[in-house]
Scaffold this motif. Structure first.
Motif, PDB file in Angstrom:
ATOM      1  N   LEU A 232       0.843  -1.199   0.000  1.00  0.00           N
ATOM      2  CA  LEU A 232       0.000   0.000   0.000  1.00  0.00           C
ATOM      3  C   LEU A 232       0.876   1.247   0.000  1.00  0.00           C
ATOM      4  O   LEU A 232       2.066   1.181   0.303  1.00  0.00           O
ATOM      5  CB  LEU A 232      -0.917  -0.023   1.220  1.00  0.00           C
ATOM      6  N   PRO A 233       0.300   2.414  -0.350  1.00  0.00           N
ATOM      7  CA  PRO A 233       1.095   3.641  -0.344  1.00  0.00           C
ATOM      8  C   PRO A 233       1.800   3.855   0.988  1.00  0.00           C
ATOM      9  O   PRO A 233       1.233   3.603   2.057  1.00  0.00           O
ATOM     10  CB  PRO A 233       0.047   4.733  -0.601  1.00  0.00           C
ATOM     11  N   ALA A 234       3.035   4.301   0.937  1.00  0.00           N
ATOM     12  CA  ALA A 234       3.833   4.503   2.155  1.00  0.00           C
ATOM     13  C   ALA A 234       3.092   5.401   3.134  1.00  0.00           C
ATOM     14  O   ALA A 234       2.560   6.442   2.755  1.00  0.00           O
ATOM     15  CB  ALA A 234       5.184   5.115   1.798  1.00  0.00           C
ATOM     16  N   THR A 235       3.051   4.997   4.382  1.00  0.00           N
ATOM     17  CA  THR A 235       2.424   5.689   5.513  1.00  0.00           C
ATOM     18  C   THR A 235       0.902   5.794   5.398  1.00  0.00           C
ATOM     19  O   THR A 235       0.270   6.459   6.218  1.00  0.00           O
ATOM     20  CB  THR A 235       3.009   7.105   5.757  1.00  0.00           C
ATOM     21  N   SER A 236       0.270   5.138   4.400  1.00  0.00           N
ATOM     22  CA  SER A 236      -1.186   5.196   4.299  1.00  0.00           C
ATOM     23  C   SER A 236      -1.857   4.394   5.413  1.00  0.00           C
ATOM     24  O   SER A 236      -3.012   4.640   5.751  1.00  0.00           O
ATOM     25  CB  SER A 236      -1.652   4.681   2.935  1.00  0.00           C
ATOM     26  N   VAL A 237      -1.138   3.422   5.979  1.00  0.00           N
ATOM     27  CA  VAL A 237      -1.635   2.661   7.127  1.00  0.00           C
ATOM     28  C   VAL A 237      -0.877   3.125   8.363  1.00  0.00           C
ATOM     29  O   VAL A 237       0.341   2.982   8.440  1.00  0.00           O
ATOM     30  CB  VAL A 237      -1.458   1.144   6.928  1.00  0.00           C
ATOM     31  N   SER A 238      -1.589   3.693   9.296  1.00  0.00           N
ATOM     32  CA  SER A 238      -0.927   4.190  10.504  1.00  0.00           C
ATOM     33  C   SER A 238      -0.643   3.072  11.485  1.00  0.00           C
ATOM     34  O   SER A 238       0.324   3.152  12.248  1.00  0.00           O
ATOM     35  CB  SER A 238      -1.786   5.265  11.175  1.00  0.00           C
ATOM     36  N   SER A 239      -1.455   2.007  11.477  1.00  0.00           N
ATOM     37  CA  SER A 239      -1.228   0.921  12.425  1.00  0.00           C
ATOM     38  C   SER A 239      -2.056  -0.298  12.061  1.00  0.00           C
ATOM     39  O   SER A 239      -3.061  -0.210  11.350  1.00  0.00           O
ATOM     40  CB  SER A 239      -1.562   1.360  13.854  1.00  0.00           C
ATOM     41  N   VAL A 240      -1.607  -1.420  12.575  1.00  0.00           N
ATOM     42  CA  VAL A 240      -2.376  -2.663  12.565  1.00  0.00           C
ATOM     43  C   VAL A 240      -2.895  -2.857  13.985  1.00  0.00           C
ATOM     44  O   VAL A 240      -2.167  -2.637  14.959  1.00  0.00           O
ATOM     45  CB  VAL A 240      -1.504  -3.857  12.135  1.00  0.00           C
TER      46      VAL A 240
ATOM     47  N   GLN B 187       4.623 -16.002  21.930  1.00  0.00           N
ATOM     48  CA  GLN B 187       5.320 -16.210  20.665  1.00  0.00           C
ATOM     49  C   GLN B 187       4.476 -15.700  19.497  1.00  0.00           C
ATOM     50  O   GLN B 187       5.016 -15.123  18.538  1.00  0.00           O
ATOM     51  CB  GLN B 187       5.630 -17.686  20.479  1.00  0.00           C
ATOM     52  N   ARG B 188       3.155 -15.893  19.560  1.00  0.00           N
ATOM     53  CA  ARG B 188       2.287 -15.363  18.501  1.00  0.00           C
ATOM     54  C   ARG B 188       2.409 -13.847  18.419  1.00  0.00           C
ATOM     55  O   ARG B 188       2.519 -13.274  17.324  1.00  0.00           O
ATOM     56  CB  ARG B 188       0.827 -15.758  18.766  1.00  0.00           C
ATOM     57  N   LEU B 189       2.372 -13.183  19.586  1.00  0.00           N
ATOM     58  CA  LEU B 189       2.501 -11.730  19.578  1.00  0.00           C
ATOM     59  C   LEU B 189       3.859 -11.326  19.027  1.00  0.00           C
ATOM     60  O   LEU B 189       3.956 -10.361  18.248  1.00  0.00           O
ATOM     61  CB  LEU B 189       2.304 -11.177  20.993  1.00  0.00           C
ATOM     62  N   LYS B 190       4.905 -12.034  19.405  1.00  0.00           N
ATOM     63  CA  LYS B 190       6.248 -11.728  18.892  1.00  0.00           C
ATOM     64  C   LYS B 190       6.285 -11.845  17.370  1.00  0.00           C
ATOM     65  O   LYS B 190       6.873 -10.990  16.684  1.00  0.00           O
ATOM     66  CB  LYS B 190       7.288 -12.652  19.514  1.00  0.00           C
ATOM     67  N   ASN B 191       5.655 -12.876  16.831  1.00  0.00           N
ATOM     68  CA  ASN B 191       5.644 -13.056  15.380  1.00  0.00           C
ATOM     69  C   ASN B 191       4.925 -11.899  14.688  1.00  0.00           C
ATOM     70  O   ASN B 191       5.357 -11.435  13.626  1.00  0.00           O
ATOM     71  CB  ASN B 191       4.961 -14.379  15.023  1.00  0.00           C
ATOM     72  N   ILE B 192       3.836 -11.456  15.284  1.00  0.00           N
ATOM     73  CA  ILE B 192       3.097 -10.320  14.712  1.00  0.00           C
ATOM     74  C   ILE B 192       3.938  -9.046  14.782  1.00  0.00           C
ATOM     75  O   ILE B 192       4.018  -8.273  13.818  1.00  0.00           O
ATOM     76  CB  ILE B 192       1.760 -10.130  15.457  1.00  0.00           C
ATOM     77  N   ILE B 193       4.580  -8.825  15.929  1.00  0.00           N
ATOM     78  CA  ILE B 193       5.418  -7.635  16.090  1.00  0.00           C
ATOM     79  C   ILE B 193       6.565  -7.645  15.098  1.00  0.00           C
ATOM     80  O   ILE B 193       6.891  -6.612  14.479  1.00  0.00           O
ATOM     81  CB  ILE B 193       5.945  -7.549  17.542  1.00  0.00           C
ATOM     82  N   ASP B 194       7.194  -8.796  14.926  1.00  0.00           N
ATOM     83  CA  ASP B 194       8.304  -8.890  13.965  1.00  0.00           C
ATOM     84  C   ASP B 194       7.848  -8.529  12.557  1.00  0.00           C
ATOM     85  O   ASP B 194       8.571  -7.855  11.813  1.00  0.00           O
ATOM     86  CB  ASP B 194       8.890 -10.302  13.984  1.00  0.00           C
ATOM     87  N   LYS B 195       6.646  -8.957  12.177  1.00  0.00           N
ATOM     88  CA  LYS B 195       6.131  -8.613  10.848  1.00  0.00           C
ATOM     89  C   LYS B 195       5.808  -7.116  10.763  1.00  0.00           C
ATOM     90  O   LYS B 195       6.046  -6.485   9.720  1.00  0.00           O
ATOM     91  CB  LYS B 195       4.889  -9.448  10.537  1.00  0.00           C
ATOM     92  N   CYS B 196       5.293  -6.528  11.845  1.00  0.00           N
ATOM     93  CA  CYS B 196       5.044  -5.080  11.864  1.00  0.00           C
ATOM     94  C   CYS B 196       6.354  -4.314  11.734  1.00  0.00           C
ATOM     95  O   CYS B 196       6.427  -3.297  11.033  1.00  0.00           O
ATOM     96  CB  CYS B 196       4.323  -4.681  13.148  1.00  0.00           C
ATOM     97  N   LEU B 197       7.390  -4.792  12.422  1.00  0.00           N
ATOM     98  CA  LEU B 197       8.700  -4.154  12.353  1.00  0.00           C
ATOM     99  C   LEU B 197       9.240  -4.231  10.928  1.00  0.00           C
ATOM    100  O   LEU B 197       9.751  -3.245  10.386  1.00  0.00           O
ATOM    101  CB  LEU B 197       9.649  -4.840  13.333  1.00  0.00           C
ATOM    102  N   GLU B 198       9.101  -5.398  10.313  1.00  0.00           N
ATOM    103  CA  GLU B 198       9.551  -5.580   8.934  1.00  0.00           C
ATOM    104  C   GLU B 198       8.763  -4.694   7.975  1.00  0.00           C
ATOM    105  O   GLU B 198       9.313  -4.155   7.008  1.00  0.00           O
ATOM    106  CB  GLU B 198       9.377  -7.050   8.548  1.00  0.00           C
ATOM    107  N   SER B 199       7.470  -4.514   8.243  1.00  0.00           N
ATOM    108  CA  SER B 199       6.602  -3.737   7.358  1.00  0.00           C
ATOM    109  C   SER B 199       6.594  -2.250   7.696  1.00  0.00           C
ATOM    110  O   SER B 199       5.918  -1.467   7.017  1.00  0.00           O
ATOM    111  CB  SER B 199       5.168  -4.289   7.437  1.00  0.00           C
ATOM    112  N   ASN B 200       7.314  -1.879   8.757  1.00  0.00           N
ATOM    113  CA  ASN B 200       7.382  -0.484   9.192  1.00  0.00           C
ATOM    114  C   ASN B 200       5.997   0.093   9.477  1.00  0.00           C
ATOM    115  O   ASN B 200       5.638   1.187   9.027  1.00  0.00           O
ATOM    116  CB  ASN B 200       8.098   0.377   8.143  1.00  0.00           C
ATOM    117  N   VAL B 201       5.194  -0.664  10.230  1.00  0.00           N
ATOM    118  CA  VAL B 201       3.863  -0.208  10.610  1.00  0.00           C
ATOM    119  C   VAL B 201       3.684  -0.431  12.107  1.00  0.00           C
ATOM    120  O   VAL B 201       4.140  -1.424  12.667  1.00  0.00           O
ATOM    121  CB  VAL B 201       2.765  -0.953   9.808  1.00  0.00           C
ATOM    122  N   GLN B 202       3.040   0.513  12.767  1.00  0.00           N
ATOM    123  CA  GLN B 202       2.848   0.427  14.208  1.00  0.00           C
ATOM    124  C   GLN B 202       1.777  -0.611  14.555  1.00  0.00           C
ATOM    125  O   GLN B 202       0.899  -0.925  13.751  1.00  0.00           O
ATOM    126  CB  GLN B 202       2.443   1.793  14.760  1.00  0.00           C
TER     127      GLN B 202
END
Length: 503
Positions: A191-199, A269-284
Motif C-alpha cells: 500500500l502507499p507509504a504511511t497510508s496505514v498508521s497501524s495494525v 510467541q504469537r505476539l512476537k511473530n506479529i510484532i516482527d512482521k510489523c517491524l519488517e513492514s514499518n507499521v505500528q
C-alpha cells in the motif's frame, strides 16, 4: 530487572500525581470563540445531551500546524471530496440506524432461530452487506480493506487495519488468528507509504481467554500481597496503580500449570511473530483494551513487548487506556514515568471505554463499587486530562498518542492544544482516530485543519463481523446518537447540491 506491576514505584505515585495536577488541562484552553453546545457522549453511557447544532464554529488553532480554521459547521467544506452517490447512501444508512424499532427488530432477527433457515439467512446477509456492512466495514478480506485504505488515502486520511476477530479459547483458533494478523501487517507493504498508521490486534484473539484470566489473577495477587513469585514474568511497565480494581481476585490463585504456562508462552510467541512482521513492514501495532477481568494480562503483554521493542523516539507498540476507568489518569502517569526512566518511548491510544454495563454488573456481584466513573462529566474530564498530559509529554519528548474519540468537544480541545504545541500535519506523534463510517464530520474537520487523522477499519466476512455491526447499529440508533451531527450535515449538503443542480 522486572518491575513488579506498579509496586516498585507505588511510594512515588502521590508525588507524580501532584506534579501531574500542575499541568494545564485541556479544559483551561482559551479560545476566541464560544464553544458549541454540541457534545457527543460515549454511547456506552445513557446520559446523552441532545445535540443541538451550533453554526458558530469551533475556533482556530494558533500553533505551527496548517493554520487552517478548525470548523465543523459547513457541510460543503467538510464533504467536498465525497461523491453525491456515496453521500446519499451514507445519509440513508445512518438515518435507518437512527430508527430504534428498526435496529431492535434487526438485532432480534440476527439472534433468532430464523437465521438457521438458509434462504432467510441469505436475504438478511445480503441486505446487511449492502447497507450497514458497506458503511461500517472496510471489506471482506485484506485485499478489499487495502482498497478502502487507498480510497481514504486519496481523501487525506490514514487507516488503522483491524481484522475483526472476537474472543477465542483454543490454541488452534489462536494460531489461525495470528496468521491473519501477520497477513494484515504484511499487506501494508503493498500500500502507499504511511497510508496505514497501524495494525490493530486483540490479545483475546491470540491467547485463550481462560489464560488471560489466570494471568490477570496472578498479577493482581502479586500486586496486592507482594507474597508470590511469578517465574514467567519479564521486565514490564506498571500494570496497576493504588486505585486500580483488584476485587476480581479474592483468594490466592494457584500457579500456572505446566499446560497453562505452555499456552501462555505460545501466546507470547504469537505476539512476537506479529510484532516482527510489523517491524519488517514499518507499521505500528495497536493493542486494544478489554474489561478489567482480563485487562491486567493484556497490559502485561503490551508493556513487556514495549520494553523489548519500543526504541528511540518513536514507539512501535501502542497500548490502550480507557478513560472511563477511575484509575486511568493515575496509571497513565505511572506508566509514562516508568517508561521515561527505562528509556522506552510510550505509545498510547486513548479511548473512553466500552464495557460500562458488564463492569458495573461484575463489581456489584462481588460487593464493590464500579471501577467506572460515576457520571459522564467525570469521564469527559478524565479523557481530556489524559489527552492534555500526553500532548505535553510527546510534544517535545519521546512517545506518541492516538486520540480515538467521536466527541466533538474533546476533539476541538485536543486539536487546539496540539496546534498550540506546534503539532500539525506530518507530525505522526499525534493522530486522531474515528471508526470507519462514524463521526465523519469530526474526521473531515480535523483533517481540514491540518491534523493527522486515521479511520479505524474493521474488516472480515459478513457473518464474522456481525457482532461488530450490531454494536455499531446499537450506538447509532436514536436521535441522540453519535451520528446525529453527521446525519444533519450530510442532509444539509445533499439539499445544497440538489438545489444547485436544479437552479
Amino acid at each position: 530487572m522486572a518491575i513488579r506491576g506498579a509496586s516498585s514505584i507505588s511510594t512515588t505515585s502521590k508525588l507524580l500525581l501532584q506534579n501531574y495536577r500542575l499541568l494545564k488541562p485541556l479544559t483551561t484552553l482559551t479560545s476566541t470563540t464560544t464553544p458549541p453546545s454540541t457534545i457527543i457522549s460515549p454511547q456506552t453511557f445513557s446520559e446523552k445531551p441532545a445535540p443541538t447544532y451550533d453554526a458558530s464554529g469551533f475556533g482556530s488553532g494558533s500553533g505551527s500546524g496548517s493554520g487552517s480554521r478548525l470548523t465543523f459547521e459547513n457541510g460543503q467544506d467538510l464533504f467536498a471530496s465525497v461523491p453525491t452517490a456515496k453521500l446519499l447512501k451514507s445519509t440513508l444508512t445512518l438515518k435507518m440506524a437512527a430508527v430504534e424499532p428498526v435496529v431492535d427488530l434487526g438485532t432480534w432477527v440476527i439472534n433468532s432461530k430464523l437465521m438457521n433457515v438458509r434462504v432467510f439467512k441469505d436475504l438478511v446477509m445480503g441486505f446487511t452487506k449492502r447497507t450497514f456492512y458497506d458503511h461500517f466495514v472496510a471489506g471482506r478480506n485484506v485485499d478489499e480493506a487495502g482498497e478502502t485504505v487507498k480510497m481514504l488515502w486519496d481523501d487525506g486520511f490514514r487507516g488503522m487495519l483491524d481484522y475483526g476477530l472476537e474472543h477465542v479459547d483454543d490454541n488452534e483458533s489462536c494460531d489461525r488468528n495470528s496468521d491473519a494478523f501477520i497477513k494484515t501487517a504484511d499487506s501494508t507493504k503493498s500500500l502507499p507509504a504511511t497510508s496505514v498508521s497501524s495494525v490493530v490486534v486483540k490479545i483475546t484473539a491470540i491467547c485463550p481467554v481462560s489464560i488471560l484470566k489466570r494471568v490477570s489473577d496472578l498479577l493482581r495477587w502479586e500486586y496486592k500481597t507482594k507474597s508470590i513469585n511469578l517465574p514467567w514474568k519479564q521486565s514490564t511497565l506498571p500494570i496497576f496503580s493504588e486505585s486500580s480494581p483488584l476485587y476480581h481476585t479474592l483468594t490466592r490463585p494457584e500457579p500456572l500449570t505446566p499446560q497453562e504456562e505452555q499456552d501462555f508462552q505460545l501466546a507470547q510467541q504469537r505476539l512476537k511473530n506479529i510484532i516482527d512482521k510489523c517491524l519488517e513492514s514499518n507499521v505500528q501495532l495497536v493493542i486494544d483494551a478489554e474489561d478489567t477481568q482480563i485487562q491486567p494480562a493484556i497490559d502485561y503483554f503490551t508493556h513487556s513487548a514495549a520494553v523489548l521493542y519500543n526504541k528511540g523516539d518513536k514507539p512501535l507498540i501502542f497500548g490502550t487506556i480507557q478513560a472511563y476507568l477511575k484509575d486511568a489518569k493515575e496509571r497513565l502517569v505511572l506508566v509514562k514515568a516508568a517508561a521515561d526512566r527505562m528509556g522506552v518511548p510510550l505509545g498510547v491510544k486513548l479511548v473512553r471505554g466500552a464495557y460500562m454495563s458488564s463492569e458495573a454488573r461484575v463489581a456489584a456481584s462481588l460487593g464493590h463499587e464500579s471501577p467506572i466513573h460515576d457520571g459522564i462529566k467525570q469521564t469527559h474530564d478524565c479523557y481530556n486530562d489524559c489527552a492534555s498530559f500526553m500532548l505535553d509529554e510527546v510534544a517535545n519528548g519521546p512517545g506518541a498518542l492516538v486520540l480515538a474519540t467521536h466527541n466533538f468537544e474533546s476533539g476541538r480541545l485536543a486539536a487546539m492544544k496540539a496546534q498550540e504545541l506546534g503539532i500539525g500535519k506530518g507530525n505522526q506523534k499525534v493522530q486522531f482516530a474515528q471508526l470507519y463510517g462514524m463521526a465523519d464530520a469530526l474526521s473531515y474537520g480535523l483533517k481540514n485543519a491540518g491534523l493527522e487523522v486515521s479511520k479505524y477499519l474493521p474488516f472480515g466476512p459478513v457473518d464474522q463481523i456481525m457482532p461488530y455491526l450490531l454494536r455499531r447499529a446499537e450506538e447509532n440508533k436514536g436521535m441522540l446518537s453519535t451520528s446525529a451531527i453527521d446525519r444533519q450535515l450530510m442532509s444539509m449538503e445533499l439539499k445544497r447540491r440538489l438545489t444547485a443542480a436544479v437552479l
